[in-house]
Design an enzyme around this catalytic site. Structure first.
Site, PDB file in Angstrom:
ATOM      1  N   SER A  25       8.665   6.304   0.563  1.00 48.35           N
ATOM      2  CA  SER A  25       8.355   4.890   0.305  1.00 48.35           C
ATOM      3  C   SER A  25       9.167   3.965   1.216  1.00 48.35           C
ATOM      4  O   SER A  25      10.371   4.145   1.394  1.00 48.35           O
ATOM      5  CB  SER A  25       8.669   4.547  -1.155  1.00 48.35           C
ATOM      6  OG  SER A  25       8.549   3.153  -1.337  1.00 48.35           O
ATOM      7  N   LEU A  26       8.489   2.963   1.770  1.00 55.10           N
ATOM      8  CA  LEU A  26       9.165   1.969   2.611  1.00 55.10           C
ATOM      9  C   LEU A  26       9.694   0.810   1.777  1.00 55.10           C
ATOM     10  O   LEU A  26      10.387  -0.072   2.294  1.00 55.10           O
ATOM     11  CB  LEU A  26       8.187   1.429   3.664  1.00 55.10           C
ATOM     12  CG  LEU A  26       7.723   2.420   4.733  1.00 55.10           C
ATOM     13  CD1 LEU A  26       6.622   1.801   5.602  1.00 55.10           C
ATOM     14  CD2 LEU A  26       8.896   2.859   5.609  1.00 55.10           C
ATOM     15  N   LYS A  38      -0.173   3.425 -11.554  1.00 53.92           N
ATOM     16  CA  LYS A  38      -0.545   2.012 -11.685  1.00 53.92           C
ATOM     17  C   LYS A  38      -1.401   1.692 -12.913  1.00 53.92           C
ATOM     18  O   LYS A  38      -1.311   0.590 -13.440  1.00 53.92           O
ATOM     19  CB  LYS A  38      -1.282   1.536 -10.426  1.00 53.92           C
ATOM     20  CG  LYS A  38      -0.392   1.449  -9.201  1.00 53.92           C
ATOM     21  CD  LYS A  38      -1.158   0.886  -8.017  1.00 53.92           C
ATOM     22  CE  LYS A  38      -0.356   1.025  -6.745  1.00 53.92           C
ATOM     23  NZ  LYS A  38      -0.963   0.323  -5.616  1.00 53.92           N
ATOM     24  N   ASP A  84      -3.521 -12.310 -15.462  1.00 54.09           N
ATOM     25  CA  ASP A  84      -4.987 -12.239 -15.531  1.00 54.09           C
ATOM     26  C   ASP A  84      -5.525 -11.215 -14.546  1.00 54.09           C
ATOM     27  O   ASP A  84      -6.421 -10.434 -14.852  1.00 54.09           O
ATOM     28  CB  ASP A  84      -5.606 -13.604 -15.160  1.00 54.09           C
ATOM     29  CG  ASP A  84      -5.466 -14.580 -16.297  1.00 54.09           C
ATOM     30  OD1 ASP A  84      -5.069 -14.147 -17.402  1.00 54.09           O
ATOM     31  OD2 ASP A  84      -5.724 -15.780 -16.071  1.00 54.09           O
ATOM     32  N   ASN A  91       1.204  -3.180 -10.355  1.00 50.66           N
ATOM     33  CA  ASN A  91       2.140  -2.636  -9.354  1.00 50.66           C
ATOM     34  C   ASN A  91       3.496  -3.342  -9.400  1.00 50.66           C
ATOM     35  O   ASN A  91       4.391  -2.972  -8.642  1.00 50.66           O
ATOM     36  CB  ASN A  91       1.544  -2.707  -7.933  1.00 50.66           C
ATOM     37  CG  ASN A  91       1.671  -4.086  -7.332  1.00 50.66           C
ATOM     38  OD1 ASN A  91       1.664  -5.081  -8.050  1.00 50.66           O
ATOM     39  ND2 ASN A  91       1.787  -4.169  -6.022  1.00 50.66           N
ATOM     40  N   ASP A 107      -1.166  -6.260  -5.155  1.00 50.55           N
ATOM     41  CA  ASP A 107      -1.882  -5.572  -4.067  1.00 50.55           C
ATOM     42  C   ASP A 107      -3.008  -6.439  -3.511  1.00 50.55           C
ATOM     43  O   ASP A 107      -3.167  -6.555  -2.287  1.00 50.55           O
ATOM     44  CB  ASP A 107      -2.490  -4.251  -4.572  1.00 50.55           C
ATOM     45  CG  ASP A 107      -1.424  -3.197  -4.802  1.00 50.55           C
ATOM     46  OD1 ASP A 107      -0.389  -3.220  -4.107  1.00 50.55           O
ATOM     47  OD2 ASP A 107      -1.639  -2.340  -5.685  1.00 50.55           O
ATOM     48  N   GLY A 148     -15.454   3.076  -0.694  1.00 56.73           N
ATOM     49  CA  GLY A 148     -14.623   3.598  -1.776  1.00 56.73           C
ATOM     50  C   GLY A 148     -14.799   2.776  -3.041  1.00 56.73           C
ATOM     51  O   GLY A 148     -15.248   1.618  -2.992  1.00 56.73           O
ATOM     52  N   GLY A 170     -12.390   3.563  -5.877  1.00 56.96           N
ATOM     53  CA  GLY A 170     -11.260   3.946  -6.727  1.00 56.96           C
ATOM     54  C   GLY A 170     -10.357   2.753  -6.999  1.00 56.96           C
ATOM     55  O   GLY A 170     -10.774   1.594  -6.863  1.00 56.96           O
ATOM     56  N   GLY A 171      -9.104   3.048  -7.354  1.00 54.46           N
ATOM     57  CA  GLY A 171      -8.164   1.993  -7.724  1.00 54.46           C
ATOM     58  C   GLY A 171      -7.898   1.010  -6.591  1.00 54.46           C
ATOM     59  O   GLY A 171      -7.848  -0.215  -6.800  1.00 54.46           O
ATOM     60  N   GLY A 204      -3.050  -0.909   6.788  1.00 55.57           N
ATOM     61  CA  GLY A 204      -2.526  -1.624   5.632  1.00 55.57           C
ATOM     62  C   GLY A 204      -1.017  -1.845   5.638  1.00 55.57           C
ATOM     63  O   GLY A 204      -0.448  -2.183   4.597  1.00 55.57           O
TER      64      GLY A 204
HETATM   65  P1  ATR Z   1      -7.052   5.266  -5.030  1.00 52.41           P
HETATM   66  O1  ATR Z   1      -6.335   4.862  -6.268  1.00 52.41           O
HETATM   67  O2  ATR Z   1      -6.198   5.528  -3.829  1.00 52.41           O
HETATM   68  O3  ATR Z   1      -8.198   4.335  -4.724  1.00 52.41           O
HETATM   69  P2  ATR Z   1      -8.902   7.117  -6.215  1.00 52.41           P
HETATM   70  O4  ATR Z   1      -9.051   6.218  -7.398  1.00 52.41           O
HETATM   71  O5  ATR Z   1      -8.761   8.596  -6.419  1.00 52.41           O
HETATM   72  O6  ATR Z   1      -7.648   6.714  -5.343  1.00 52.41           O
HETATM   73  O7  ATR Z   1     -10.151   6.833  -5.229  1.00 52.41           O
HETATM   74  C1  ATR Z   1     -10.302   7.500  -4.026  1.00 52.41           C
HETATM   75  C2  ATR Z   1     -11.540   6.971  -3.312  1.00 52.41           C
HETATM   76  O8  ATR Z   1     -11.684   7.618  -2.051  1.00 52.41           O
HETATM   77  C3  ATR Z   1     -12.832   7.218  -4.066  1.00 52.41           C
HETATM   78  O9  ATR Z   1     -13.732   6.178  -3.794  1.00 52.41           O
HETATM   79  C4  ATR Z   1     -13.300   8.531  -3.427  1.00 52.41           C
HETATM   80  O10 ATR Z   1     -14.682   8.771  -3.524  1.00 52.41           O
HETATM   81  P3  ATR Z   1     -15.303   9.453  -4.863  1.00 52.41           P
HETATM   82  O11 ATR Z   1     -15.393   8.369  -5.900  1.00 52.41           O
HETATM   83  O12 ATR Z   1     -16.614   9.960  -4.430  1.00 52.41           O
HETATM   84  O13 ATR Z   1     -14.334  10.555  -5.254  1.00 52.41           O
HETATM   85  C5  ATR Z   1     -12.948   8.277  -1.992  1.00 52.41           C
HETATM   86  N1  ATR Z   1     -12.832   9.520  -1.204  1.00 52.41           N
HETATM   87  C6  ATR Z   1     -11.879  10.471  -1.308  1.00 52.41           C
HETATM   88  N2  ATR Z   1     -12.081  11.455  -0.412  1.00 52.41           N
HETATM   89  C7  ATR Z   1     -13.212  11.126   0.282  1.00 52.41           C
HETATM   90  C8  ATR Z   1     -13.952  11.738   1.363  1.00 52.41           C
HETATM   91  N3  ATR Z   1     -13.558  12.901   1.906  1.00 52.41           N
HETATM   92  N4  ATR Z   1     -15.046  11.087   1.823  1.00 52.41           N
HETATM   93  C9  ATR Z   1     -15.440   9.922   1.290  1.00 52.41           C
HETATM   94  N5  ATR Z   1     -14.796   9.299   0.272  1.00 52.41           N
HETATM   95  C10 ATR Z   1     -13.701   9.878  -0.229  1.00 52.41           C
END
Ligand code: ATR
Length: 279
Positions: free
Chosen positions: A14-15, A65, A77, A86, A102, A127, A129-130, A240
């Site tokens: 971690s930085l 998180k 909020d 975070n 973030d 993507g 995810g989080g 980032g």
């Molecule tokens: P974070 O909190 O870092 O966002 P996460 O909630 O696990 O981590 O989400 C990871 C994201 O990267 C997801 O959108 C994932 O796609 P899926 O919902 O299909 O799993 C995406 N991701 C991870 N590996 C990938 C890959 N090889 N190609 C495309 N998308 C990928």
């Protein structure tokens, strides 16, 4: 001395301790800031111990998180909406308030450091995810024109679009749908694909020379996307690292009521980790 820490797993690289120590020097606010390795199973006990030992603020990183949300007696909020925290601040009665810096960190980096005008822009997020969630909520607080979410698993993109509750501006798209789409103004890679050396497959015609290409990670995780964006002809390509520094500055401001100047530490870290490093 004010005591802070970052909790995560892994945390060794971690930085954040370095960034906060630079802010401390810049602002003449003495503090200690350490990195605490906290597996999910023991995190709650470790956080309670940190509180008892006088810790007054903490950053929370992956994979904690969302886990930390129910440990907060109070949420901003923004943290409430995205369901992730975070930044923790200890209140007078020792309870934790949770914020999420973030999203604001991303917008600050795009707009202030890189001088990107978001007004009326068509934005694509890869993507769902989080990380994508924080970015999407923050972008919709600006005056972008539209946000398209594309994810390997389309159902997660649809779920994120529902949560954003802005059907006028938010759409989802699969790679097949992209055939008839023209280049986006901004493309944000919020996937974790780069950690395993992969990257989200994206047709190159979606990137024009003036498309802003931004990966939410930095270092090796961002590298494939950066190379892909450059190959597709983009001239404004970012990782980032700036977002990391800006989310830290937002947290520092919450804790100390002063927003530190960020360029010096950003430039120092950038010099050590050039965008196009190939090691
Ligand atoms: P974070 O909190 O870092 O966002 P996460 O909630 O696990 O981590 O989400 C990871 C994201 O990267 C997801 O959108 C994932 O796609 P899926 O919902 O299909 O799993 C995406 N991701 C991870 N590996 C990938 C890959 N090889 N190609 C495309 N998308 C990928």
């Amino acid at each position: 001395m004010k005591r802070f820490a970052v909790f995560g797993d892994p945390i060794a690289h971690s930085l954040s301790p370095r960034i906060h120590s630079a802010f401390s020097k810049k602002t003449n606010i003495p503090l200690t800031y350490t990195a605490i390795h906290a597996p999910a199973a023991t995190f709650e006990d470790q956080l309670a111990e940190f509180n008892r030992d006088g810790g007054i603020g903490a950053n929370i990183t992956l994979p904690l998180k969302s886990l930390v949300v129910p440990m907060c007696a109070e949420l901003s909020d923004f943290a409430q909406r995205i369901g992730a925290v975070n930044t923790l601040s200890r209140r007078l009665d020792n309870h934790w308030r949770g914020d999420n810096t973030d999203g604001p960190g991303l917008i600050e980096d795009l707009v202030q450091r890189h001088h990107i005008n978001l007004y009326g822009r068509r934005v694509l997020i890869l993507g769902a995810g989080g990380a994508a969630r924080a970015a999407a909520f923050a972008l919709l607080e600006t005056n972008i024109e539209s946000l398209v979410i594309s994810n390997r698993t389309p159902a997660r993109a649809a779920a994120l679009a529902d949560a954003l509750a802005d059907p006028e501006r938010v759409m989802t798209n699969t790679v097949a749908d992209f055939r008839n789409e023209h280049a986006f103004d901004v493309v944000i890679d919020a996937t974790s694909a780069g950690h395993s050396g992969a990257h989200h497959k994206l047709p190159a015609h979606l990137i024009a020379p003036n498309t802003v290409c931004y990966h939410l990670s930095y270092g090796k995780a961002a590298r494939n996307f950066i190379a892909f964006a450059r190959q597709a002809g983009a001239t404004r390509v970012f990782d980032g690292l700036g977002m990391l520094v800006e989310q830290a500055a937002e947290a520092f401001a919450i804790w100390n009521d002063v927003r530190p100047e960020t360029d010096a530490i950003y430039n120092e870290l950038r010099a050590e980790a050039p965008l196009d490093a190939s090691d």
